[in-house]
Every structure is written in structure tokens, then in C-alpha cells.
Scaffold this active site. Structure first.
Site, short mmCIF file in Angstrom:
data_model
loop_
_atom_site.label_atom_id
_atom_site.label_comp_id
_atom_site.label_asym_id
_atom_site.label_seq_id
_atom_site.Cartn_x
_atom_site.Cartn_y
_atom_site.Cartn_z
N CYS A 1 6.06 6.45 4.43
CA CYS A 1 4.27 5.92 4.43
C CYS A 1 4.08 6.20 2.95
CB CYS A 1 3.75 5.48 5.48
SG CYS A 1 4.79 4.88 6.83
N HIS B 1 -2.05 -10.53 -1.04
CA HIS B 1 -0.49 -9.98 -2.58
C HIS B 1 -1.02 -9.54 -2.86
CE1 HIS B 1 1.69 -13.45 -0.61
NE2 HIS B 1 2.78 -12.80 -1.49
N GLU C 1 0.11 -3.98 11.86
CA GLU C 1 1.69 -3.55 9.97
C GLU C 1 2.52 -3.95 10.84
OE1 GLU C 1 1.63 0.45 9.22
OE2 GLU C 1 0.02 0.32 8.36
N HIS D 1 0.93 -1.48 0.10
CA HIS D 1 0.00 -0.45 -0.02
C HIS D 1 1.02 1.31 0.31
CE1 HIS D 1 -0.01 0.84 4.67
NE2 HIS D 1 0.63 0.91 4.72
N HIS E 1 3.84 -5.02 3.60
CA HIS E 1 3.73 -5.82 5.19
C HIS E 1 3.40 -6.76 4.91
CE1 HIS E 1 4.07 -1.32 7.20
NE2 HIS E 1 3.00 -0.86 6.26
N HIS F 1 5.22 0.60 -0.55
CA HIS F 1 6.24 -0.46 0.20
C HIS F 1 4.82 -2.16 0.71
CE1 HIS F 1 3.16 2.38 3.02
NE2 HIS F 1 3.94 1.59 4.36
#
Length: 117
Positions: free
Chosen positions: A22, A66, A107, A13, A28, A26
């Protein structure tokens, strides 16, 4: 009683309405915890773990794992992900003996959110 079931999914996201690190793309490995509050039924269970796993996989994991979360949630913060999960599950897990109690979205190992509707 509080029934607890943990799940994991990997997703990417970026926070387009946030100014900082952020806002860049990137990913998580998220931990999601679903909690139901209730009393055991005639079989002695608040909710069947196998059934809950299947339901959460169908409603959440299959969509999020994914995936690029911005395609699903416009500003996919942990807070907004928790609300999405709550809204997707609150009616489908409700039974005479139990209800959705809480959703946790982590996260990282040290950063998460708890949502109780």
C-alpha cells in the site's frame, strides 16, 4: 436511536509511512457510514436524511471524491480518514436532540475502521 447514512467516494492514496504493497499509489471505492445518536425531534426525526446528505457532501464527499487523499491527509489510512471525517462533522451535526455517534470507513468490502471520537 442510532441514525445511519451511507456514502461512497472514489479516491487514490499511498501510504508513505508504510512498508508494503500500500505504499504504492492505488485507489479504492470507499464506503463511509455516518451514525448519529439521539431522540426524535418535534418533526419525529433524529435528523433529516436530506439535510445530512447535503452536509456530508459539502464537508467530505466534495473534497474526497476522485481526489488524491495525500493532498488532504498526510498519511491517509482508514484510521486517519475516520478521524478527519469525525473532526469535520462532530460540531456541525450536533443538536439538542442528537450528536455524532460513530464514523465507519471501509476501504474494501472486508476491511474497515470504526471511530467514535
Amino acid at each position: 436511536m442510532i441514525l445511519i447514512k451511507e456514502f461512497e467516494f472514489d479516491a487514490a492514496h499511498n501510504l508513505i509511512h508504510y512498508h508494503g504493497k500500500c505504499e504504492k499509489l492505488h485507489g479504492h471505492t470507499y464506503k463511509m457510514v455516518v451514525k448519529l445518536e439521539g431522540q426524535p425531534d418535534d418533526e419525529g426525526m433524529v435528523y433529516d436524511f436530506v439535510e445530512l446528505k447535503k452536509l456530508v457532501k459539502e464537508k467530505i464527499i466534495d473534497k474526497f471524491d476522485h481526489a488524491y487523499l495525500n493532498d488532504i491527509i498526510p498519511q491517509p489510512t482508514a484510521e486517519n480518514i475516520a478521524v478527519y471525517v469525525w473532526d469535520a462533522l462532530v460540531d456541525v451535526v450536533k443538536r439538542d436532540n442528537c450528536r455524532l455517534y460513530e464514523v465507519e470507513i471501509w476501504e474494501t468490502k472486508t476491511s474497515g475502521i470504526i471511530y467514535r471520537g
